[in-house]
Write a protein that holds these residues in place. Structure first.
Motif, PDB file in Angstrom:
ATOM      1  N   GLY A 141       0.816  -1.213   0.000  1.00 22.47           N
ATOM      2  CA  GLY A 141       0.000   0.000   0.000  1.00 22.47           C
ATOM      3  C   GLY A 141       0.848   1.260   0.000  1.00 22.47           C
ATOM      4  N   ASP A 142       0.400   2.234   0.772  1.00 23.47           N
ATOM      5  CA  ASP A 142       1.131   3.508   0.822  1.00 23.47           C
ATOM      6  C   ASP A 142       2.030   3.607   2.049  1.00 23.47           C
ATOM      7  OD1 ASP A 142      -0.747   3.747   2.817  1.00 23.47           O
ATOM      8  OD2 ASP A 142      -1.711   5.552   2.010  1.00 23.47           O
ATOM      9  N   ARG A 143       2.264   2.459   2.701  1.00 17.71           N
ATOM     10  CA  ARG A 143       3.116   2.471   3.890  1.00 17.71           C
ATOM     11  C   ARG A 143       4.596   2.518   3.525  1.00 17.71           C
ATOM     12  NH1 ARG A 143       0.540  -2.389   7.273  1.00 17.71           N
ATOM     13  NH2 ARG A 143       0.315  -3.256   5.162  1.00 17.71           N
ATOM     14  N   VAL A 144       4.914   2.154   2.287  1.00 18.91           N
ATOM     15  CA  VAL A 144       6.238   2.370   1.716  1.00 18.91           C
ATOM     16  C   VAL A 144       6.021   2.958   0.325  1.00 18.91           C
ATOM     17  CG1 VAL A 144       7.225   0.418   2.984  1.00 18.91           C
ATOM     18  CG2 VAL A 144       6.449   0.099   0.641  1.00 18.91           C
ATOM     19  N   GLU A 145       7.067   3.467  -0.278  1.00 14.49           N
ATOM     20  CA  GLU A 145       6.952   4.031  -1.629  1.00 14.49           C
ATOM     21  C   GLU A 145       7.568   3.062  -2.638  1.00 14.49           C
ATOM     22  OE1 GLU A 145       8.412   7.858  -4.317  1.00 14.49           O
ATOM     23  OE2 GLU A 145       8.851   7.781  -2.157  1.00 14.49           O
ATOM     24  N   VAL A 146       6.700   2.368  -3.383  1.00 15.38           N
ATOM     25  CA  VAL A 146       7.178   1.449  -4.415  1.00 15.38           C
ATOM     26  C   VAL A 146       7.556   2.275  -5.640  1.00 15.38           C
ATOM     27  CG1 VAL A 146       6.641  -0.502  -5.906  1.00 15.38           C
ATOM     28  CG2 VAL A 146       5.758  -0.446  -3.557  1.00 15.38           C
ATOM     29  N   VAL A 147       8.832   2.311  -5.963  1.00 16.55           N
ATOM     30  CA  VAL A 147       9.311   3.166  -7.055  1.00 16.55           C
ATOM     31  C   VAL A 147       9.438   2.428  -8.373  1.00 16.55           C
ATOM     32  CG1 VAL A 147      10.507   4.780  -5.535  1.00 16.55           C
ATOM     33  CG2 VAL A 147      11.711   2.744  -6.373  1.00 16.55           C
ATOM     34  N   GLY A 148       9.291   1.089  -8.337  1.00 17.98           N
ATOM     35  CA  GLY A 148       9.392   0.347  -9.583  1.00 17.98           C
ATOM     36  C   GLY A 148       9.309  -1.144  -9.379  1.00 17.98           C
ATOM     37  N   GLU A 149       9.268  -1.865 -10.497  1.00 19.42           N
ATOM     38  CA  GLU A 149       9.234  -3.316 -10.497  1.00 19.42           C
ATOM     39  C   GLU A 149      10.203  -3.838 -11.550  1.00 19.42           C
ATOM     40  OE1 GLU A 149       5.303  -4.786 -11.160  1.00 19.42           O
ATOM     41  OE2 GLU A 149       4.366  -3.449  -9.685  1.00 19.42           O
ATOM     42  N   ALA A 150      10.638  -5.079 -11.372  1.00 18.78           N
ATOM     43  CA  ALA A 150      11.490  -5.735 -12.361  1.00 18.78           C
ATOM     44  C   ALA A 150      11.144  -7.212 -12.374  1.00 18.78           C
ATOM     45  CB  ALA A 150      12.967  -5.534 -12.030  1.00 18.78           C
ATOM     46  N   ASP A 151      11.239  -7.834 -13.577  1.00 20.75           N
ATOM     47  CA  ASP A 151      10.829  -9.228 -13.690  1.00 20.75           C
ATOM     48  C   ASP A 151      11.995 -10.183 -13.952  1.00 20.75           C
ATOM     49  OD1 ASP A 151      11.479  -8.699 -16.308  1.00 20.75           O
ATOM     50  OD2 ASP A 151       9.459  -9.025 -17.108  1.00 20.75           O
ATOM     51  N   GLY A 152      13.212  -9.691 -13.850  1.00 22.01           N
ATOM     52  CA  GLY A 152      14.358 -10.552 -14.071  1.00 22.01           C
ATOM     53  C   GLY A 152      15.646  -9.861 -13.674  1.00 22.01           C
ATOM     54  N   VAL A 153      16.731 -10.581 -13.808  1.00 23.01           N
ATOM     55  CA  VAL A 153      18.024 -10.084 -13.349  1.00 23.01           C
ATOM     56  C   VAL A 153      18.447  -8.820 -14.088  1.00 23.01           C
ATOM     57  CG1 VAL A 153      20.483 -10.603 -13.189  1.00 23.01           C
ATOM     58  CG2 VAL A 153      18.809 -12.349 -12.576  1.00 23.01           C
ATOM     59  N   GLU A 154      18.426  -8.856 -15.423  1.00 19.90           N
ATOM     60  CA  GLU A 154      18.898  -7.705 -16.206  1.00 19.90           C
ATOM     61  C   GLU A 154      18.071  -6.463 -15.923  1.00 19.90           C
ATOM     62  OE1 GLU A 154      21.587  -7.561 -17.884  1.00 19.90           O
ATOM     63  OE2 GLU A 154      22.089  -9.687 -17.731  1.00 19.90           O
ATOM     64  N   GLN A 155      16.747  -6.645 -15.897  1.00 16.58           N
ATOM     65  CA  GLN A 155      15.874  -5.494 -15.640  1.00 16.58           C
ATOM     66  C   GLN A 155      16.084  -4.970 -14.221  1.00 16.58           C
ATOM     67  OE1 GLN A 155      11.696  -6.310 -16.042  1.00 16.58           O
ATOM     68  NE2 GLN A 155      11.108  -4.149 -16.058  1.00 16.58           N
ATOM     69  N   ALA A 156      16.299  -5.881 -13.278  1.00 19.17           N
ATOM     70  CA  ALA A 156      16.513  -5.473 -11.892  1.00 19.17           C
ATOM     71  C   ALA A 156      17.797  -4.669 -11.736  1.00 19.17           C
ATOM     72  CB  ALA A 156      16.555  -6.704 -10.985  1.00 19.17           C
ATOM     73  N   VAL A 157      18.873  -5.141 -12.345  1.00 16.57           N
ATOM     74  CA  VAL A 157      20.157  -4.439 -12.249  1.00 16.57           C
ATOM     75  C   VAL A 157      20.037  -3.036 -12.830  1.00 16.57           C
ATOM     76  CG1 VAL A 157      22.548  -4.423 -13.055  1.00 16.57           C
ATOM     77  CG2 VAL A 157      21.524  -6.557 -12.238  1.00 16.57           C
ATOM     78  N   ALA A 158      19.358  -2.918 -13.964  1.00 16.68           N
ATOM     79  CA  ALA A 158      19.172  -1.607 -14.591  1.00 16.68           C
ATOM     80  C   ALA A 158      18.312  -0.697 -13.727  1.00 16.68           C
ATOM     81  CB  ALA A 158      18.550  -1.779 -15.974  1.00 16.68           C
ATOM     82  N   ALA A 159      17.238  -1.258 -13.156  1.00 20.66           N
ATOM     83  CA  ALA A 159      16.327  -0.452 -12.338  1.00 20.66           C
ATOM     84  C   ALA A 159      16.996   0.025 -11.054  1.00 20.66           C
ATOM     85  CB  ALA A 159      15.079  -1.265 -12.010  1.00 20.66           C
ATOM     86  N   ILE A 160      17.808  -0.824 -10.460  1.00 22.36           N
ATOM     87  CA  ILE A 160      18.515  -0.435  -9.237  1.00 22.36           C
ATOM     88  C   ILE A 160      19.474   0.716  -9.525  1.00 22.36           C
ATOM     89  CG2 ILE A 160      20.205  -1.200  -7.514  1.00 22.36           C
ATOM     90  CD1 ILE A 160      18.893  -4.028  -7.806  1.00 22.36           C
ATOM     91  N   ALA A 161      20.176   0.631 -10.648  1.00 19.95           N
ATOM     92  CA  ALA A 161      21.115   1.696 -11.018  1.00 19.95           C
ATOM     93  C   ALA A 161      20.394   3.006 -11.274  1.00 19.95           C
ATOM     94  CB  ALA A 161      21.903   1.274 -12.253  1.00 19.95           C
TER      95      ALA A 161
END
Length: 223
Positions: free
Chosen positions: A23-43
């Protein structure tokens, strides 16, 4: 301050469910569905906490941490998995995760875990903390810790009341104060007071040292 979170899981329906539960108890800034997308999103997003699955194509959560942690040292990683296998837990913690919780966790517990990891704490689902401490106390995989003489452990335990021993065992297994309170039918403040007394009597500094103390003396065996 509300922590920012990136959700990493290869199942879209699960990511949507986690987002809804948080919910709004934390701020979800994005999602990723795999390793490559996750690494890019974290950066790109540099979230406070990456909530990531352990098993994904391309190396899973361990690979995400290995590739991202050195470049974004301020980002913390919390594993969220259906698996409670020792090998999975140890691998992701050794890679650099600050915690490991299972997907049976409640929404309130997950929010609490995210906040605690964002604050720098280490968080584990109940029953996982014991073999994590076990593995890291030996510097290897999940193997048995050295046995402390029985009279040593019993002598220390003689300092504690029966209720303090109950609280010690629950805390050593990774339960939160409120969970211990519910299980023992007492208030969270009373649990906190018992923990303080145990730490003082055993000359320990915090609950992590307490957990290690209990594991090394095999006080959780057979519980």
């Amino acid at each position: 301050m509300t922590p920012t979170v990136l959700i990493v899981d290869d199942h879209q329906l699960f990511r949507a469910g986690v987002r809804a539960e948080l919910g709004d108890r934390v701020e979800v800034v994005g999602e990723a569905d795999g390793v490559e997308q996750a690494v890019a999103a974290i950066a790109e997003l540099t979230p406070d906490v990456v909530l990531l699955d352990v098993h994904m194509p391309g190396g899973g959560g361990v690979e995400v941490i290995r590739r991202s942690a050195p470049r974004q040292p301020g980002v913390r990683f919390l594993a969220l998995s259906v698996s409670d296998a020792p090998d999975d837990v140890i691998a992701v913690i050794r890679a650099g995760a600050r915690g490991y919780v299972t997907k049976t966790i409640s929404a309130d517990e997950l929010v609490d875990a995210v906040r605690r990891v964002a604050d720098g704490d280490a968080v584990f689902s109940p029953r996982l903390a014991g073999f994590v401490l076990d593995a890291f106390s030996t510097g290897s995989g999940p193997v048995a810790p050295p046995r402390i003489a029985a009279d040593d452990a019993s002598g220390d335990l003689d300092q504690l009341t029966a209720r303090e021993r109950e609280v010690l065992r629950h805390i050593a297994r990774g339960y939160l104060y409120k969970e211990v309170a519910l299980r023992l039918g007492i208030s969270s403040k009373t649990v906190e007071a018992h923990v303080s007394a145990v730490l003082r009597k055993l000359q320990l500094s915090n609950r992590h040292e307490l957990s290690r103390w209990a594991v090394e003396r095999r006080l959780l065996d057979g519980d």
